[in-house]
Scaffold this motif. Structure first.
Motif, mmCIF file in Angstrom:
data_model
loop_
_atom_site.group_PDB
_atom_site.id
_atom_site.type_symbol
_atom_site.label_atom_id
_atom_site.label_comp_id
_atom_site.label_asym_id
_atom_site.label_seq_id
_atom_site.Cartn_x
_atom_site.Cartn_y
_atom_site.Cartn_z
ATOM 1 N N GLU A 112 1.041 -1.019 0.108
ATOM 2 C CA GLU A 112 0.074 0.367 0.007
ATOM 3 C C GLU A 112 0.911 1.322 -0.062
ATOM 4 N N THR A 115 1.535 2.813 4.003
ATOM 5 C CA THR A 115 1.353 2.333 4.928
ATOM 6 C C THR A 115 2.261 3.232 6.189
ATOM 7 N N GLY A 116 1.320 3.558 7.321
ATOM 8 C CA GLY A 116 1.502 3.880 8.429
ATOM 9 C C GLY A 116 2.035 5.369 8.190
ATOM 10 N N HIS A 118 0.707 9.190 9.068
ATOM 11 C CA HIS A 118 -0.263 9.332 9.854
ATOM 12 C C HIS A 118 -1.197 10.928 9.746
ATOM 13 N N GLU A 120 -2.299 13.342 11.351
ATOM 14 C CA GLU A 120 -1.909 14.604 11.363
ATOM 15 C C GLU A 120 -0.297 15.020 11.452
ATOM 16 N N LEU A 121 0.458 13.664 11.358
ATOM 17 C CA LEU A 121 2.525 14.511 11.453
ATOM 18 C C LEU A 121 2.387 14.739 9.842
ATOM 19 N N THR A 122 3.020 16.026 10.127
ATOM 20 C CA THR A 122 3.761 16.710 8.586
ATOM 21 C C THR A 122 4.483 16.002 7.397
ATOM 22 N N GLU A 125 7.622 14.762 9.734
ATOM 23 C CA GLU A 125 7.468 13.387 9.915
ATOM 24 C C GLU A 125 7.182 12.534 9.131
ATOM 25 N N PHE A 128 9.729 10.020 7.783
ATOM 26 C CA PHE A 128 10.127 9.533 8.798
ATOM 27 C C PHE A 128 10.113 8.335 8.963
ATOM 28 N N LEU A 129 8.548 8.390 9.454
ATOM 29 C CA LEU A 129 7.878 7.316 10.506
ATOM 30 C C LEU A 129 8.046 6.188 9.246
ATOM 31 N N VAL A 133 9.011 2.232 9.363
ATOM 32 C CA VAL A 133 8.131 1.538 8.180
ATOM 33 C C VAL A 133 8.653 0.892 7.830
ATOM 34 N N LYS A 163 -2.698 15.197 6.085
ATOM 35 C CA LYS A 163 -3.823 15.769 6.318
ATOM 36 C C LYS A 163 -4.729 16.894 5.226
ATOM 37 N N ARG A 164 -3.747 18.377 5.019
ATOM 38 C CA ARG A 164 -4.477 18.790 4.480
ATOM 39 C C ARG A 164 -3.776 19.083 2.769
#
Lengths: 423, 274
Positions: A112, A115-116, A118, A120-122, A125, A128-129, A133, A163-164
């Motif tokens: 996908e 994946t992972g 989020h 809310e995160l920029t 961010e 790196f996340l 993953v 999210k924006r």
């Protein structure tokens, strides 16, 4: 040299439990009792004792496959044939029931895009996340950060919460991360089904580069025959959990297309998924539900659904695909009215009218898409789609062309205007 | 370059390799903790202060009702200090338990799409709560200063051990619950009730001595030893009961390994069921 992926006798079994459905009409139950009273009592007793009828289902069976270093292999097959199950086993998401698979190298799987991620995160961010993953060490992510951002083309918004982001930006960023992991083996599932055409091309190009120049092994599962053709020299056809054909891509695709049974799996509506119920999904022409469309008249796609909770970043709409799986067009309700992205609970019918004379005479698939962006995709158990056969408009007779690539994807809805300049 | 071959086979039970693997994935563990902390306090006005306000207000309410009005004994220390110490550990334990049972479900999109040792999800979740605990403990120092108490060195030295015991206990119980929760969502309904009851069988608002000759029953609860040691050592009111603490340690270790074993057994099916 040993093959980089070696699969021996791999199989995966699922137990399907049959429980009496709650929605069965009382009348049916009564006739059932009348016809076979003992069977009914036996069934009831079993349910009461918690011993429901179990049925075994082999999603995959006797899979033997060897893939060499630097090969790009496409895995094709109908929905539910077991392609994704194979990929899930190779990615270690689900274990096999029997057999084994040996992977000689660093594996990264892309089942996908994003994946992972989020919401809310920029963007920064999330890079790196997501890298973590996907198994990219932090140092490597730091080193490649600028490159990733440049590839994604979202530099300006890198410190904005995702999210924006528009869905295009989201996919770009997600793919940019994925494109920069450097595994020996890359497992990819349908990720190209998203994003705009231009970016898809860029992704395909990047993957091509990955296999050819860096000698990486790619296993690519897709419905999109065009993409498989472009990327893979070798293909594997899976049918009912078994390998039906292995060989050069063109041959395997040809085998698949001739074998492909015309009737798609019927989905029983209404179907529930979490807080959303899909009541109706229909292709309508002249006020009648149909799968045979007359080319010279418009038709409509109608979706009736109910959401019992308020939904955020909600989208509903369709993908229109050709028989090869290439997405010809997509259309979401929210593309036109973004205020509907935050949807209060309720029952709604949305209808999209498709103009006459837009499609050439061929088979198409209308696939329903219903999801909350970045949060949840509904009805993923099996794709909800309608295969429609469109007849060419009566006054348009496509002349035979030598090359099938010259047929194009859609019709220009107007006939030629002819001015006689002889006078 | 020689690469280690990865063999995917049907049967897999837990072994020492699982813990090695968690160590290899420590960066991801760190990222999960970092993500949860970042996300939790996004779009809140006072952010991380919530980690402090919650136990503080609880302490004030408990002090008024149980300390002043009900006059519950507190082993010779001011009741606010007594109850706040209890609340610190209690909140860490109960919130870890409440959340870790659900983490696999809330992270379902990850679990079904990418591989990593599943164990790190509940572990990361509990580690996130440690950060809250850290901020809330700062307030304890202020409360102690207010009542003219200085924290004893023993208490500070002992803190890591007490945290380890609570951590193992919370993770262990969390693992058991999350393993069950994947298949039976009943856990979600039973849990708040269970946690409420747990509050009363743990000496948070009262000292264990209140139970008189039956106080040994409370010792079954591993958190009893932790709370007793925390209060006694931090304020220097009583020597550390090593036997009781050792018993707590053994109990949580068993809980932890049972949790890991149970979790590993159901782990294989998570992606199929979630």
């Amino acid at each position: 040299m040993k093959p980089i992926i070696e699969i021996r006798g791999l199989g995966k079994r699922y137990n399907i439990t049959h429980r009496p459905r709650g929605y069965v009409a009382l009348r049916d139950v009564l006739t059932e009792i009348g016809k076979r009273p003992f069977r009914f009592i036996e069934k009831k007793a079993k349910t009461a004792l918690g011993r429901t009828v179990k049925e075994e289902f082999w999603a995959l069976k006797d899979i033997n496959l060897a893939i060499g270093r630097g090969e790009a292999v496409g895995i094709i097959g109908a929905n539910g044939a077991g392609k994704s199950t194979l990929l899930k086993i190779l990615s270690r998401i689900t274990p096999p029931t029997e057999g084994e698979a040996i992977l000689r190298g660093r594996v990264a799987s892309l089942l996908e895009v994003g994946t992972g991620f989020h919401p809310e995160l920029t963007g920064r961010e999330n890079i790196f996340l997501n890298a973590a993953v996907l198994g990219m060490p932090r140092k490597e992510a730091l080193r490649k950060f600028d490159e990733i951002v440049a590839f994604s083309g979202v530099e300006q918004f890198i410190d904005t919460p995702v999210k924006r982001y528009s869905s295009g930006m989201y996919v770009r960023l997600a793919f940019a991360v994925a494109a920069h992991i450097e595994p020996d083996i890359l497992l990819i599932d349908e990720v190209l089904a998203v994003g705009d055409a231009e970016f898809q091309k860029k992704c395909l190009g990047k993957m091509d580069e990955v296999t050819h120049e860096h000698g990486r092994t790619v296993v690519f599962v897709s419905h999109n025959m065009d993409a498989v053709r472009q990327l893979c020299q070798k293909a594997v056809l899976i049918e009912h959990g078994r390998i039906a054909a292995i060989g050069p891509t063109e041959e395997v695709i040809a085998a698949y297309l001739t074998k492909k049974s015309s009737g798609p799996l019927g989905i029983k509506l209404p179907v529930d998924d979490g807080d959303v119920t899909l009541e109706r999904f229909a292709v309508v022409q002249d006020g009648m539900e149909t799968t045979r469309i007359v080319g010279e008249k418009p038709f409509a796609v109608s979706i009736t659904f109910e959401n019992r909770t308020a939904l955020k970043s909600f989208r509903v709409g369709i993908f229109l695909k050709n028989a090869l799986g290439t997405v010809l067009s997509r259309s979401f309700v929210q593309d036109y009215d973004s205020t509907l992205e935050n949807l209060e609970p309720g029952r709604r019918t949305v209808t999209l009218s498709v103009p006459a004379r837009l499609l050439r005479g061929d088979e198409y698939v209308v696939e329903l898409k219903l999801f909350t962006f970045g949060i949840r995709t509904y009805f993923t158990a099996s794709p909800i789609e309608k295969t429609i056969t469109v007849a060419s408009p009566v006054d348009y007779n496509e002349l035979r062309s030598k090359n099938t690539d010259w047929r194009g994807y859609f019709l220009i809805p107007n006939a030629w205007q002819i001015d006689d300049n002889n006078k | 370059m020689r690469e280690r071959a990865l063999v995917i086979k049907p049967k897999k039970t837990w072994s020492l390799d699982d813990f090695k693997e968690i160590w290899r994935y420590r960066e991801l563990l760190f990222f999960f903790v970092w993500r949860d902390i970042k996300v939790r306090y996004k779009q809140t006005a006072i952010g991380i202060l919530w980690a402090v306000i919650q136990p503080f207000i609880t302490m004030v309410v408990f002090s008024v009702f149980f300390g002043t009005l009900a006059k519950i004994p507190s082993e010779g220390i001011p009741y606010p200090i007594f109850v706040y110490t209890g609340i610190l550990f209690w909140q860490f334990f109960s919130s870890s338990l409440g959340d870790s049972a659900n983490t696999l479900i809330t992270n379902a999109s990850l679990v079904t799409k990418v591989y990593f040792p599943r164990l790190i999800i509940p572990i990361a979740d509990t580690a996130t709560k440690l950060v809250d605990l850290f901020f809330a403990s700062i307030v304890l120092l202020f409360i102690m200063i207010y009542y003219h108490y200085t924290p004893h060195l023993m208490g500070i030295l002992l803190a890591p051990l007490l945290l380890l015991i609570s951590f193992l206990g919370a993770v262990g119980a969390g693992l058991i619950l999350s393993a069950i929760n994947v298949k039976y969502r009943d856990v979600r309904y039973a849990l708040p009730f269970f946690i409420q009851i747990l509050l009363f069988v743990t000496p948070v608002i009262y000292p264990p001595s209140i139970a008189g000759k039956y106080s040994w029953i409370l010792a079954i609860n591993p958190m009893t030893g932790v709370l007793k040691a925390a209060r006694g050592s931090l304020l220097g009111t009583e020597p550390v009961n090593w036997a009781l603490l050792g018993l707590s340690f053994v109990a949580v270790s068993i809980l932890f390994f049972v949790g890991v074993a149970l979790f590993k057994r159901t782990e294989r099916y998570f992606a199929d069921i979630v």
